[in-house]
Scaffold this motif. Structure first.
Motif, short mmCIF file in Angstrom:
data_model
loop_
_atom_site.label_atom_id
_atom_site.label_comp_id
_atom_site.label_asym_id
_atom_site.label_seq_id
_atom_site.Cartn_x
_atom_site.Cartn_y
_atom_site.Cartn_z
N VAL A 57 0.85 -1.19 0.00
CA VAL A 57 0.00 0.00 0.00
C VAL A 57 0.89 1.24 0.00
CG1 VAL A 57 -1.82 1.27 1.20
CG2 VAL A 57 -1.80 -1.25 1.27
N VAL A 58 0.65 2.13 -0.93
CA VAL A 58 1.37 3.40 -1.03
C VAL A 58 0.46 4.50 -0.49
CG1 VAL A 58 2.48 5.06 -2.58
CG2 VAL A 58 2.58 2.60 -3.08
N ILE A 59 0.99 5.32 0.42
CA ILE A 59 0.22 6.46 0.93
C ILE A 59 0.99 7.73 0.63
CG2 ILE A 59 -1.00 7.46 2.88
CD1 ILE A 59 -0.98 4.81 4.27
N GLU A 60 0.34 8.62 -0.11
CA GLU A 60 0.96 9.88 -0.54
C GLU A 60 0.34 11.06 0.20
OE1 GLU A 60 1.79 11.59 -4.82
OE2 GLU A 60 -0.29 12.04 -4.29
N GLY A 61 1.19 11.98 0.63
CA GLY A 61 0.79 13.29 1.12
C GLY A 61 1.65 14.34 0.45
N GLY A 62 1.34 15.60 0.70
CA GLY A 62 2.14 16.66 0.13
C GLY A 62 2.07 16.72 -1.38
N ASN A 63 1.01 16.18 -1.97
CA ASN A 63 0.80 16.35 -3.41
C ASN A 63 0.70 17.84 -3.71
OD1 ASN A 63 -0.82 16.68 -5.89
ND2 ASN A 63 -0.97 14.44 -5.87
N LEU A 102 7.83 22.67 1.25
CA LEU A 102 8.74 23.57 1.99
C LEU A 102 8.32 25.03 1.86
CD1 LEU A 102 12.14 21.87 1.08
CD2 LEU A 102 10.95 21.80 3.27
N ALA A 103 7.66 25.37 0.74
CA ALA A 103 7.22 26.75 0.52
C ALA A 103 5.78 26.97 0.97
CB ALA A 103 7.35 27.10 -0.95
N ALA A 104 5.07 25.90 1.37
CA ALA A 104 3.65 25.97 1.76
C ALA A 104 2.80 26.55 0.64
CB ALA A 104 3.47 26.76 3.05
N THR A 105 3.06 26.09 -0.59
CA THR A 105 2.31 26.54 -1.75
C THR A 105 1.69 25.34 -2.47
OG1 THR A 105 4.32 26.44 -3.11
CG2 THR A 105 3.75 28.57 -2.13
N ARG A 106 0.66 25.60 -3.25
CA ARG A 106 0.00 24.53 -4.01
C ARG A 106 0.91 23.99 -5.10
NH1 ARG A 106 -5.02 22.51 -4.93
NH2 ARG A 106 -5.56 21.87 -7.04
N THR A 107 1.57 24.89 -5.81
CA THR A 107 2.42 24.50 -6.93
C THR A 107 3.89 24.65 -6.55
OG1 THR A 107 2.28 26.75 -7.81
CG2 THR A 107 0.69 25.15 -8.65
N SER A 108 4.74 23.99 -7.32
CA SER A 108 6.17 24.02 -7.02
C SER A 108 6.76 25.38 -7.36
CB SER A 108 6.90 22.95 -7.83
OG SER A 108 8.30 23.11 -7.71
N LEU A 113 4.82 24.12 -11.60
CA LEU A 113 3.85 23.11 -11.99
C LEU A 113 3.03 22.61 -10.80
CD1 LEU A 113 5.91 20.95 -14.51
CD2 LEU A 113 4.20 22.72 -15.01
N ASN A 114 1.80 22.22 -11.12
CA ASN A 114 0.91 21.56 -10.16
C ASN A 114 1.20 20.06 -10.24
OD1 ASN A 114 -1.23 20.26 -8.86
ND2 ASN A 114 -2.79 21.63 -9.68
N PHE A 115 1.74 19.48 -9.17
CA PHE A 115 2.11 18.06 -9.16
C PHE A 115 0.94 17.16 -9.54
CE2 PHE A 115 3.01 14.11 -6.63
CZ PHE A 115 4.17 13.73 -7.29
N ALA A 132 6.78 12.73 -10.31
CA ALA A 132 5.58 12.00 -10.69
C ALA A 132 5.94 10.75 -11.48
CB ALA A 132 4.65 12.89 -11.51
N ALA A 133 6.91 10.84 -12.37
CA ALA A 133 7.31 9.69 -13.17
C ALA A 133 7.89 8.59 -12.29
CB ALA A 133 8.32 10.11 -14.23
N TYR A 134 8.65 8.94 -11.28
CA TYR A 134 9.22 7.93 -10.38
C TYR A 134 8.12 7.18 -9.64
CZ TYR A 134 12.31 5.73 -6.97
OH TYR A 134 12.98 4.82 -6.20
#
Length: 341
Positions: A57-63, A102-108, A113-115, A132-134
């Protein structure tokens, strides 16, 4: 499990051994050569907890970098979960869009870009596309299930909910619904992102993974009630998938399934101003009913502009900053699933 993995063709590397039992905490390193660091790397945190046979099971946060309940929950699991209490492999990724986190922003802030709009990514693209590719081509092929833990971020306040990603595979859709209902959030909502297939959950479904999403309030802050819902819900899903030893699959309350019905679910600003909503989250509303109005407080001669709902249902989310510009989402309406007129 996904049996047809696509090869990963990027340059990322990690000290994590995905086949090793026990707990490992480390980083995936992406070679990154900005002005300030010729031979540096972008480090994406990862933990792997493994014990015996069972699902992966993969659990992602910080998208998105301004959404917090999920990453907090993932970090707690990485530190505190006893490997002996589980069967299978848990891959924990609390800050995938790490520069945005780290920047507390939606996009990088690195590539803008929006992940969650670049999947399945590009191993030779910008840093957001590489990450994303990884995940899509290295992590997903090992997995059976994927949990993508979102909140409303800085621009929305959303009812705490578990999200069903639509799938054209009837069996996968059934399993997705069962896993999402096991999360046992106050609301269950089908969200297609207007059919956009570039999201993490859409990519997970395309890879054949049982997929669960969330929306845990927002406003750029940590919600105490949503954090508790997230903590409990993640463990509920892990128990449902047979990963947590001794944890019975939860008995969930019978709740209706809602959906966002395409463009009519969204109320968009049509001019600059300050948006005054007319209804609180959770209130019942109807198509054609006034949703709120936009005030041009710097121009007293201009009357407020009233916006209207395009669908029947409940107010699912509202814009958090009062200031709006044309195209900003002001209100979102969730309607009963499968009851289209």
């Amino acid at each position: 499990m996904n049996t047809t993995p696509q090869p990963y063709a990027g340059n990322a590397f990690t000290e994590i051994d995905f086949e090793k039992p026990g707990r490992q905490i480390g980083f995936i390193n992406f070679p990154h050569s900005p002005h300030s660091d010729a031979w540096g790397v972008t480090q994406v945190p990862i933990a792997v907890i493994s014990n015996g046979a069972g699902p992966t099971v993969v659990i992602e946060g910080g998208n998105h970098g301004d959404e917090y309940e999920g990453p907090i929950t993932i970090g707690e699991l990485a530190r505190d979960l006893d490997p002996g209490s589980m069967q299978g492999r848990l891959i924990l990724m609390p800050a995938n869009n790490v520069h945005a986190v780290l920047a507390a922003t939606r996009t990088s802030p690195v590539d803008g870009l929006n992940f969650n709009r670049v999947w399945p990514g590009d191993p030779m693209g910008s840093i957001t596309q590489q990450i994303a590719a990884y995940v899509a081509h290295r992590i997903f092929p090992m997995a059976d299930a994927f949990l993508d833990l979102h909140s409303g971020g800085s621009s929305l306040d959303i009812l705490p909910s578990a999200i069903i990603e639509p799938s054209g595979d009837a069996d996968l859709h059934r399993r997705n619904v069962a896993a999402v209902q096991a999360f046992d959030a106050p609301y269950t909502v089908v969200i297609s992102n207007l059919g956009d297939k570039r999201t993490a959950t859409a990519a997970a479904c395309a890879a054949g993974l049982v997929t669960v999403g969330t929306e845990m309030r927002g406003c750029g802050a940590v919600s105490l009630d949503a954090l508790q819902i997230c903590r409990r819900g993640v463990r509920n899903v892990l128990a449902h998938l047979g990963m947590l030893v001794g944890d019975a699959s939860p008995v969930c309350a019978e709740r209706p399934i809602l959906e966002l019905r395409g463009p009519s679910a969204y109320v968009y600003a049509t001019e600059d101003g300050i948006f005054e909503p007319f209804h609180a989250n959770g209130e019942q509303v109807s198509a054609g009913q006034p949703a709120g109005r936009i005030h041009r407080i710097w121009d007293m001669a201009t009357k407020p502009l009233t916006l209207h709902y395009g669908a029947d249902g409940i107010v699912y989310g509202r814009r958090h900053p009062g200031r709006v510009a044309p195209g900003n989402c002001c209100v979102v309406v969730a309607s009963p699933y499968g009851e289209r007129k």
